[in-house]
Design an enzyme around this catalytic site. Structure first.
Site, mmCIF file in Angstrom:
data_model
loop_
_atom_site.group_PDB
_atom_site.id
_atom_site.type_symbol
_atom_site.label_atom_id
_atom_site.label_comp_id
_atom_site.label_asym_id
_atom_site.label_seq_id
_atom_site.Cartn_x
_atom_site.Cartn_y
_atom_site.Cartn_z
ATOM 1 N N ARG A 299 2.720 1.225 10.046
ATOM 2 C CA ARG A 299 2.099 1.550 8.755
ATOM 3 C C ARG A 299 3.173 1.543 7.670
ATOM 4 N NH1 ARG A 299 -2.892 3.990 8.102
ATOM 5 N NH2 ARG A 299 -2.876 4.670 10.267
ATOM 6 N N ARG B 192 1.587 -6.543 12.699
ATOM 7 C CA ARG B 192 1.042 -5.926 13.915
ATOM 8 C C ARG B 192 0.923 -6.944 15.047
ATOM 9 N NH1 ARG B 192 -3.010 -0.863 12.625
ATOM 10 N NH2 ARG B 192 -1.668 0.135 11.082
ATOM 11 N N GLU C 142 -5.681 -1.005 15.719
ATOM 12 C CA GLU C 142 -6.318 -1.978 14.826
ATOM 13 C C GLU C 142 -5.356 -3.087 14.413
ATOM 14 O OE1 GLU C 142 -7.434 -2.378 10.183
ATOM 15 O OE2 GLU C 142 -7.487 -0.352 11.017
ATOM 16 N N SER D 45 -9.776 -5.741 10.496
ATOM 17 C CA SER D 45 -11.088 -5.183 10.159
ATOM 18 C C SER D 45 -11.892 -6.286 9.497
ATOM 19 C CB SER D 45 -10.957 -3.992 9.195
ATOM 20 O OG SER D 45 -10.607 -2.820 9.874
ATOM 21 N N ARG E 137 0.845 -1.200 0.000
ATOM 22 C CA ARG E 137 0.000 0.000 0.000
ATOM 23 C C ARG E 137 0.873 1.241 0.000
ATOM 24 N NH1 ARG E 137 -4.686 -1.734 4.436
ATOM 25 N NH2 ARG E 137 -5.239 -3.688 3.403
#
Length: 428
Positions: free
Chosen positions: A279, A392, A351, A354, A264
């Site tokens: 990130r 994560r 997070e 999701s 990403r």
């Protein structure tokens, strides 16, 4: 993509529901295109009827031995107008479809209304944050102290927002993914998939990343053939397994799990989470995908979320589950649960998964269908969620299992995957 019929039946009601997502739907623009479509379609239907009448009249005239030149000339003019109109109608329909491709999914009625993450609603918590008797470190300082996380080397090789892992930390990263795959395939009933990391435009359009989020993707030019895209998540290739397919009713539900790297650009996150691995441009995930009967999709959402939670329970990591509000949901989702793990180094829940029900939003783009109880094709519902984000999870383990001597304990569930290793100690 939403069903165009929704807008034709009650466009103001749909616009109000979209407004809850802080999305302004251009009612006037849609109605303008819709009026043009209806006008063109009505005229096309008239001309198609006229063509049939001309064919009948010409046949009757020939049978009577009459001159058909005038009728033939009128028929040719009508056919020429129809041909032009059909091309125009196709262009209008494409314009309408392109317009709707930029419209997000409608929120489910159970989704709380809100503008940002501040309005998300906590559903439950599991575990309690551990109390440490020494000064805490975040995963960056822990990794540097172990000499097993090297951000300088990653920066030299690739640039910012990349990480390089070494030794037992690299092995732990691999072990986490294998543990997740084993639990999901052996206990939760998922079929493991190994999928391409490069996909075509049709695939990313099918799951909703194109055209709206192209800047978040890494594109790989293919010359005259167009582009490949590095997958932002294995949701893309796995969900597209059913693109342009009609799945037999008895095959539902389909449950897939896929471990892959994800890529990403993080175009909209400038300045956010620049430290460490929170990130990055490249990270690993174990993705869960459900393809289900529409009547079962919200039951499947609860099941999928529970499967992701189970990983955190077995790793004995504190976490909470929140329902995302209308203003914080992803573009494709009708309802989303975020699972947030406790990170002592940040003194916050962050997070780690999701879990979303997209209902028929992706299926309509992909024309992914099943034969219903009456044998008629109907759109499936698609769901996806991380089970979990591997990087994560590694961060959460390092920070929650850190020791006063700068080492990191390995959770009991992962020790068999680490050859029995119980503690990671600093490299010499």
């Amino acid at each position: 993509m939403l069903d165009p019929q929704l807008f034709r039946n009650d466009i103001d009601a749909v616009a109000r529901r979209l407004a809850a997502r802080s999305f302004v739907f251009d009612v006037a623009a849609f109605q303008s295109v819709e009026r043009e479509r209806k006008s063109a379609q009505t005229r096309a239907q008239e001309l198609q009827a006229a063509r049939n009448q001309f064919a009948k009249r010409i046949g009757q005239a020939k049978a009577r031995g009459e001159d058909t030149a005038t009728l033939m000339s009128e028929a040719e003019r009508a056919n020429a107008e129809l041909a032009n109109l059909e091309k125009r109608l196709e262009a209008i329909q494409q314009e309408q479809q392109d317009f709707l491709l930029g419209v997000p999914n409608l929120p489910h009625e159970s989704v709380p209304v809100g503008r940002s993450s501040e309005d998300n609603v906590e559903v439950r918590r599991a575990g309690s944050p551990k109390k440490f008797g020494f000064a805490l470190k975040d995963h960056v300082d822990l990794g540097l102290g172990l000499k097993m996380l090297d951000f300088d080397a990653a920066g030299k090789i690739a640039g910012a927002r990349f990480a390089l892992m070494k030794g037992p930390v690299a092995r732990l990263h691999r072990a986490i993914a294998q543990f997740m795959l084993d639990v999901h395939t052996q206990e939760h009933g998922y079929t493991e998939v190994y999928a391409p990391y490069l996909v075509n435009a049709e695939s990313v359009r099918g799951t909703g990343q194109l055209p709206k989020f192209e800047e978040d993707l890494f594109a790989v030019p293919r010359g005259e053939e167009g582009k490949f895209y590095l997958i932002p998540t294995s949701e893309v290739p796995v969900t597209n397994i059913v693109r342009d397919e009609i799945v037999p009713l008895e095959s539902l539900p389909l449950k897939f799990v896929c471990h892959s790297p994800c890529f990403r650009s993080e175009a909209g996150s400038y300045g956010k989470d620049t430290r460490g691995m929170i990130r990055n441009h490249q990270f690993d995930k174990v993705e869960l995908v459900h393809i289900v009967h529409p009547d079962k999709s919200y039951e499947a959402l609860e099941s999928l979320t529970a499967h992701a939670e189970e990983i955190l329970k077995r790793l004995e990591l504190p976490y909470r589950v929140v329902t995302l509000c209308t203003g914080d949901m992803g573009f494709q989702a009708a309802k989303t649960y975020d699972i947030e793990v406790w990170l002592p180094g940040q003194n916050a829940y962050r997070e780690i998964s999701s879990c979303s029900n997209c209902e028929a939003f992706q299926a309509r783009r992909m024309q992914a269908r099943f034969r219903n109880e009456k044998g008629k094709p109907e759109l499936v519902h698609t769901l996806n969620g991380s089970g979990l984000a591997v990087g994560r999870t590694l961060i959460a383990i390092m920070e929650n299992y850190q020791r006063a001597d700068r080492g990191v304990d390995i959770p009991a569930a992962l020790q068999p995957y680490m050859g029995g290793l119980k503690v990671i100690v600093p490299a010499r």
